[in-house]
Design a protein around this motif. Structure first.
Motif, PDB file in Angstrom:
ATOM      1  N   HIS A   1       3.391  17.555  -6.149  1.00 47.76           N
ATOM      2  CA  HIS A   1       4.318  17.015  -7.136  1.00 47.76           C
ATOM      3  C   HIS A   1       3.603  16.226  -8.245  1.00 47.76           C
ATOM      4  CE1 HIS A   1       8.327  16.061  -8.461  1.00 47.76           C
ATOM      5  NE2 HIS A   1       7.959  14.809  -8.644  1.00 47.76           N
ATOM      6  N   ALA A   2       2.300  16.208  -8.219  1.00 44.95           N
ATOM      7  CA  ALA A   2       1.517  15.364  -9.132  1.00 44.95           C
ATOM      8  C   ALA A   2       1.768  15.674 -10.605  1.00 44.95           C
ATOM      9  CB  ALA A   2       0.027  15.481  -8.815  1.00 44.95           C
ATOM     10  N   SER A   3       1.820  16.939 -10.990  1.00 43.77           N
ATOM     11  CA  SER A   3       1.999  17.265 -12.412  1.00 43.77           C
ATOM     12  C   SER A   3       3.382  16.849 -12.900  1.00 43.77           C
ATOM     13  CB  SER A   3       1.745  18.747 -12.677  1.00 43.77           C
ATOM     14  OG  SER A   3       2.706  19.542 -12.020  1.00 43.77           O
ATOM     15  N   CYS A   4       4.398  17.010 -12.089  1.00 38.73           N
ATOM     16  CA  CYS A   4       5.746  16.582 -12.462  1.00 38.73           C
ATOM     17  C   CYS A   4       5.804  15.058 -12.572  1.00 38.73           C
ATOM     18  CB  CYS A   4       6.764  17.079 -11.440  1.00 38.73           C
ATOM     19  SG  CYS A   4       8.465  16.619 -11.833  1.00 38.73           S
ATOM     20  N   ALA A   5       5.209  14.380 -11.602  1.00 37.20           N
ATOM     21  CA  ALA A   5       5.187  12.911 -11.620  1.00 37.20           C
ATOM     22  C   ALA A   5       4.451  12.397 -12.852  1.00 37.20           C
ATOM     23  CB  ALA A   5       4.547  12.376 -10.346  1.00 37.20           C
TER      24      ALA A   5
ATOM     25  N   LYS B   1       0.860  -1.178   0.000  1.00 38.94           N
ATOM     26  CA  LYS B   1       0.000   0.000   0.000  1.00 38.94           C
ATOM     27  C   LYS B   1       0.897   1.228   0.000  1.00 38.94           C
ATOM     28  CE  LYS B   1      -3.622   2.179   2.778  1.00 38.94           C
ATOM     29  NZ  LYS B   1      -4.426   2.061   3.998  1.00 38.94           N
ATOM     30  N   GLY B   2       0.649   2.141  -0.944  1.00 42.84           N
ATOM     31  CA  GLY B   2       1.458   3.348  -0.998  1.00 42.84           C
ATOM     32  C   GLY B   2       1.031   4.256  -2.123  1.00 42.84           C
ATOM     33  N   GLU B   3       1.871   5.238  -2.390  1.00 45.15           N
ATOM     34  CA  GLU B   3       1.587   6.236  -3.423  1.00 45.15           C
ATOM     35  C   GLU B   3       2.342   5.894  -4.700  1.00 45.15           C
ATOM     36  OE1 GLU B   3       2.413  10.956  -4.360  1.00 45.15           O
ATOM     37  OE2 GLU B   3       2.459  10.283  -2.281  1.00 45.15           O
ATOM     38  N   VAL B   4       1.700   6.083  -5.840  1.00 40.50           N
ATOM     39  CA  VAL B   4       2.357   5.899  -7.125  1.00 40.50           C
ATOM     40  C   VAL B   4       3.181   7.162  -7.399  1.00 40.50           C
ATOM     41  CG1 VAL B   4       2.038   5.518  -9.595  1.00 40.50           C
ATOM     42  CG2 VAL B   4       0.511   4.404  -7.958  1.00 40.50           C
TER      43      VAL B   4
ATOM     44  N   VAL C   1       8.320   4.228 -12.692  1.00 40.54           N
ATOM     45  CA  VAL C   1       7.294   4.578 -11.714  1.00 40.54           C
ATOM     46  C   VAL C   1       7.348   3.537 -10.615  1.00 40.54           C
ATOM     47  CG1 VAL C   1       4.789   4.791 -11.374  1.00 40.54           C
ATOM     48  CG2 VAL C   1       5.859   5.714 -13.426  1.00 40.54           C
ATOM     49  N   GLY C   2       7.062   3.971  -9.391  1.00 42.90           N
ATOM     50  CA  GLY C   2       7.119   3.036  -8.277  1.00 42.90           C
ATOM     51  C   GLY C   2       5.989   3.255  -7.299  1.00 42.90           C
ATOM     52  N   ILE C   3       5.915   2.340  -6.343  1.00 48.32           N
ATOM     53  CA  ILE C   3       4.968   2.442  -5.241  1.00 48.32           C
ATOM     54  C   ILE C   3       5.776   2.815  -4.010  1.00 48.32           C
ATOM     55  CG2 ILE C   3       3.155   1.292  -3.924  1.00 48.32           C
ATOM     56  CD1 ILE C   3       2.655   1.461  -7.016  1.00 48.32           C
ATOM     57  N   LEU C   4       5.533   4.012  -3.480  1.00 45.71           N
ATOM     58  CA  LEU C   4       6.230   4.495  -2.296  1.00 45.71           C
ATOM     59  C   LEU C   4       5.452   4.060  -1.066  1.00 45.71           C
ATOM     60  CD1 LEU C   4       8.433   6.258  -0.954  1.00 45.71           C
ATOM     61  CD2 LEU C   4       6.855   8.195  -1.232  1.00 45.71           C
ATOM     62  N   THR C   5       6.039   3.171  -0.278  1.00 43.92           N
ATOM     63  CA  THR C   5       5.419   2.721   0.967  1.00 43.92           C
ATOM     64  C   THR C   5       6.099   3.433   2.123  1.00 43.92           C
ATOM     65  OG1 THR C   5       6.936   0.868   1.331  1.00 43.92           O
ATOM     66  CG2 THR C   5       5.014   0.449  -0.080  1.00 43.92           C
ATOM     67  N   ALA C   6       5.713   3.089   3.335  1.00 44.42           N
ATOM     68  CA  ALA C   6       6.308   3.705   4.516  1.00 44.42           C
ATOM     69  C   ALA C   6       7.799   3.396   4.643  1.00 44.42           C
ATOM     70  CB  ALA C   6       5.574   3.243   5.766  1.00 44.42           C
ATOM     71  N   ASP C   7       8.237   2.276   4.072  1.00 47.81           N
ATOM     72  CA  ASP C   7       9.627   1.888   4.272  1.00 47.81           C
ATOM     73  C   ASP C   7      10.426   1.565   3.010  1.00 47.81           C
ATOM     74  OD1 ASP C   7       8.171  -0.377   3.748  1.00 47.81           O
ATOM     75  OD2 ASP C   7       9.109  -1.598   5.273  1.00 47.81           O
ATOM     76  N   ALA C   8       9.838   1.722   1.825  1.00 45.48           N
ATOM     77  CA  ALA C   8      10.566   1.373   0.597  1.00 45.48           C
ATOM     78  C   ALA C   8       9.872   1.951  -0.626  1.00 45.48           C
ATOM     79  CB  ALA C   8      10.653  -0.152   0.447  1.00 45.48           C
ATOM     80  N   ILE C   9      10.593   1.899  -1.751  1.00 44.10           N
ATOM     81  CA  ILE C   9      10.010   2.189  -3.058  1.00 44.10           C
ATOM     82  C   ILE C   9      10.112   0.912  -3.871  1.00 44.10           C
ATOM     83  CG2 ILE C   9      10.178   3.491  -5.209  1.00 44.10           C
ATOM     84  CD1 ILE C   9      11.405   5.777  -3.655  1.00 44.10           C
ATOM     85  N   TYR C  10       8.981   0.463  -4.410  1.00 42.24           N
ATOM     86  CA  TYR C  10       8.926  -0.720  -5.254  1.00 42.24           C
ATOM     87  C   TYR C  10       8.763  -0.252  -6.695  1.00 42.24           C
ATOM     88  CZ  TYR C  10       8.079  -3.335  -0.959  1.00 42.24           C
ATOM     89  OH  TYR C  10       8.193  -3.887   0.291  1.00 42.24           O
TER      90      TYR C  10
ATOM     91  N   LEU D   1      -1.141   5.571 -15.446  1.00 46.72           N
ATOM     92  CA  LEU D   1      -1.344   7.025 -15.481  1.00 46.72           C
ATOM     93  C   LEU D   1      -2.529   7.490 -14.635  1.00 46.72           C
ATOM     94  CD1 LEU D   1      -0.468   7.783 -19.209  1.00 46.72           C
ATOM     95  CD2 LEU D   1       0.990   7.964 -17.174  1.00 46.72           C
ATOM     96  N   ASP D   2      -3.591   6.704 -14.551  1.00 49.96           N
ATOM     97  CA  ASP D   2      -4.750   7.098 -13.746  1.00 49.96           C
ATOM     98  C   ASP D   2      -4.457   7.044 -12.240  1.00 49.96           C
ATOM     99  OD1 ASP D   2      -6.332   7.534 -15.979  1.00 49.96           O
ATOM    100  OD2 ASP D   2      -7.201   5.514 -15.934  1.00 49.96           O
ATOM    101  N   PHE D   3      -3.333   6.454 -11.866  1.00 48.36           N
ATOM    102  CA  PHE D   3      -3.012   6.263 -10.454  1.00 48.36           C
ATOM    103  C   PHE D   3      -1.865   7.149  -9.957  1.00 48.36           C
ATOM    104  CE2 PHE D   3      -4.737   2.260 -12.093  1.00 48.36           C
ATOM    105  CZ  PHE D   3      -5.787   2.055 -11.216  1.00 48.36           C
ATOM    106  N   VAL D   4      -1.212   7.891 -10.853  1.00 54.09           N
ATOM    107  CA  VAL D   4      -0.053   8.698 -10.479  1.00 54.09           C
ATOM    108  C   VAL D   4      -0.427   9.699  -9.387  1.00 54.09           C
ATOM    109  CG1 VAL D   4       1.615  10.417 -11.309  1.00 54.09           C
ATOM    110  CG2 VAL D   4       1.111   8.396 -12.678  1.00 54.09           C
ATOM    111  N   ALA D   5       0.407   9.762  -8.355  1.00 55.09           N
ATOM    112  CA  ALA D   5       0.251  10.660  -7.204  1.00 55.09           C
ATOM    113  C   ALA D   5      -0.969  10.326  -6.343  1.00 55.09           C
ATOM    114  CB  ALA D   5       0.227  12.122  -7.640  1.00 55.09           C
ATOM    115  N   LYS D   6      -1.468   9.105  -6.474  1.00 56.58           N
ATOM    116  CA  LYS D   6      -2.605   8.666  -5.659  1.00 56.58           C
ATOM    117  C   LYS D   6      -2.187   7.459  -4.829  1.00 56.58           C
ATOM    118  CE  LYS D   6      -5.857  10.376  -9.037  1.00 56.58           C
ATOM    119  NZ  LYS D   6      -6.643  10.044 -10.191  1.00 56.58           N
ATOM    120  N   ASN D   7      -2.890   7.249  -3.725  1.00 57.36           N
ATOM    121  CA  ASN D   7      -2.620   6.098  -2.873  1.00 57.36           C
ATOM    122  C   ASN D   7      -3.354   4.878  -3.408  1.00 57.36           C
ATOM    123  OD1 ASN D   7      -0.885   7.252  -0.900  1.00 57.36           O
ATOM    124  ND2 ASN D   7      -2.648   8.375  -0.119  1.00 57.36           N
ATOM    125  N   VAL D   8      -2.630   3.770  -3.454  1.00 53.02           N
ATOM    126  CA  VAL D   8      -3.145   2.548  -4.049  1.00 53.02           C
ATOM    127  C   VAL D   8      -2.795   1.330  -3.199  1.00 53.02           C
ATOM    128  CG1 VAL D   8      -3.018   3.419  -6.417  1.00 53.02           C
ATOM    129  CG2 VAL D   8      -1.055   2.235  -5.436  1.00 53.02           C
TER     130      VAL D   8
END
Length: 119
Positions: free
Chosen positions: A50-54, A29-32, A64-73, A88-95
């Motif tokens: 940072h959404a428009s840059c991302a 669970k994290g942010e794209v 592109v990665g999933i930023l969690t509390a302890d890592a980037i996947y 693209l529909d998920f960029v800068a959103k929590n997933v």
């Protein structure tokens, strides 16, 4: 016969070297995020500001990665193909993402099987 055993042993070695350090299905669970910005800019490289840059980086095919509390996947596989078209529909959103996680040289990756927005 010896030649066949040698060929099989060589093939087994190639397969074992090609396999990642570990591979397991996992849900994270994290942010794209754009991996480079998130790594370099820390907190400034994530979230709504940072959404428009991302989005720009994702559309250009940057990792592109999933930023969690302890890592980037880093996202790999089908979801990363075609310049991240499926992400693209998920960029800068929590997933919540489920997929096969691997790690090589300290870099974690996830081959996404499913993704959904966090409510």
């Amino acid at each position: 016969m010896r030649h066949l055993i040698g060929v099989l042993a060589g093939a087994a070695m190639v397969v074992s070297l090609a396999m990642p350090a570990f591979a397991a299905d996992m849900t994270v669970k994290g942010e794209v995020v754009d991996v480079a910005c998130s790594t370099d800019k820390k907190d400034a490289g994530k979230g709504a500001p940072h959404a428009s840059c991302a989005m720009s980086c994702a559309k250009s095919g940057q990792p592109v990665g999933i930023l969690t509390a302890d890592a980037i996947y880093t996202v790999t596989g089908d979801y990363a193909s075609n310049k991240n078209a499926k992400l693209l529909d998920f960029v800068a959103k929590n997933v919540i993402v489920t997929g096969t996680v691997t790690e090589k040289d300290g870099v974690k990756s996830i081959n996404v099987k499913s993704i959904k927005l966090v409510n």
